[in-house]
Design an enzyme around this catalytic site. Sequence first.
Site, PDB file in Angstrom:
ATOM      1  N   SER A   6     -51.072  10.218  -8.623  1.00 36.42           N
ATOM      2  CA  SER A   6     -51.016  11.824  -8.788  1.00 36.42           C
ATOM      3  C   SER A   6     -51.381  12.763  -8.045  1.00 36.42           C
ATOM      4  O   SER A   6     -51.885  12.462  -6.792  1.00 36.42           O
ATOM      5  CB  SER A   6     -51.668  11.998 -10.383  1.00 36.42           C
ATOM      6  OG  SER A   6     -53.040  12.059 -10.283  1.00 36.42           O
ATOM      7  N   THR A  52     -44.510  12.911  -7.983  1.00 38.01           N
ATOM      8  CA  THR A  52     -45.769  12.458  -8.601  1.00 38.01           C
ATOM      9  C   THR A  52     -46.017  13.466  -9.929  1.00 38.01           C
ATOM     10  O   THR A  52     -45.031  14.051 -10.288  1.00 38.01           O
ATOM     11  CB  THR A  52     -46.985  12.477  -7.711  1.00 38.01           C
ATOM     12  OG1 THR A  52     -48.066  11.915  -8.412  1.00 38.01           O
ATOM     13  CG2 THR A  52     -47.311  13.897  -7.090  1.00 38.01           C
ATOM     14  N   TYR A  53     -47.056  13.137 -10.632  1.00 43.65           N
ATOM     15  CA  TYR A  53     -47.322  14.067 -11.865  1.00 43.65           C
ATOM     16  C   TYR A  53     -48.751  14.988 -11.522  1.00 43.65           C
ATOM     17  O   TYR A  53     -49.589  14.320 -10.654  1.00 43.65           O
ATOM     18  CB  TYR A  53     -47.564  13.017 -12.968  1.00 43.65           C
ATOM     19  CG  TYR A  53     -48.581  12.191 -12.927  1.00 43.65           C
ATOM     20  CD1 TYR A  53     -49.683  12.370 -13.705  1.00 43.65           C
ATOM     21  CD2 TYR A  53     -48.500  10.987 -12.368  1.00 43.65           C
ATOM     22  CE1 TYR A  53     -50.590  11.359 -13.601  1.00 43.65           C
ATOM     23  CE2 TYR A  53     -49.362   9.885 -12.463  1.00 43.65           C
ATOM     24  CZ  TYR A  53     -50.546  10.001 -12.841  1.00 43.65           C
ATOM     25  OH  TYR A  53     -51.466   9.307 -12.931  1.00 43.65           O
ATOM     26  N   GLY A 111     -53.878   8.208  -5.109  1.00 42.28           N
ATOM     27  CA  GLY A 111     -53.269   6.801  -5.019  1.00 42.28           C
ATOM     28  C   GLY A 111     -52.378   6.861  -4.006  1.00 42.28           C
ATOM     29  O   GLY A 111     -52.592   7.230  -2.845  1.00 42.28           O
ATOM     30  N   ALA A 112     -51.098   6.233  -3.891  1.00 41.38           N
ATOM     31  CA  ALA A 112     -50.112   6.295  -2.992  1.00 41.38           C
ATOM     32  C   ALA A 112     -49.962   7.577  -2.242  1.00 41.38           C
ATOM     33  O   ALA A 112     -49.679   7.794  -1.084  1.00 41.38           O
ATOM     34  CB  ALA A 112     -48.784   5.753  -3.493  1.00 41.38           C
ATOM     35  N   ALA A 113     -49.868   8.558  -3.032  1.00 37.06           N
ATOM     36  CA  ALA A 113     -49.869   9.944  -2.484  1.00 37.06           C
ATOM     37  C   ALA A 113     -50.809  10.392  -1.225  1.00 37.06           C
ATOM     38  O   ALA A 113     -50.441  11.174  -0.573  1.00 37.06           O
ATOM     39  CB  ALA A 113     -49.774  11.134  -3.532  1.00 37.06           C
TER      40      ALA A 113
END
Length: 122
Positions: free
Chosen positions: A28, A60-61, A76-78
């Site tokens: 996120s 993402t959110y 995370g991945a972001a």
Amino acid sequence: MKLTMRWVLRSKIHQARVTDGNVDYIGSITVDSDLLDRTGLWPNDQVQVVSNTSGANFITYVIPAPAGSGEICMNGAAALYCQPGEEIIIMGYELTDRPLTAQVILVDDRNRFVRYLEGGHD
């Protein structure tokens, strides 16, 4: 009469700066609640993030950060796409059959509200 549904820009935070990254988090983008309120973004809203620095572009959110914190944290991945210090644009869209007036804001280098932008630009 046939209705045509479209994804229309609803919210935009322009020239935000990434303040932190946490690759070990589930995922996120964490955003200062003041900025969410000014643009009408909600917790868990899907957003598109585009880096003006690296060209990264992903979805993402939103997770709210404390109001006034200036926090824009990639999780995370972001966190692999955007590093602290990068300039980004955060955009939320709405699926609708009618035109919308987007809530678009410009922020300074500490992610503090500067002004509303008309039509998504100066």
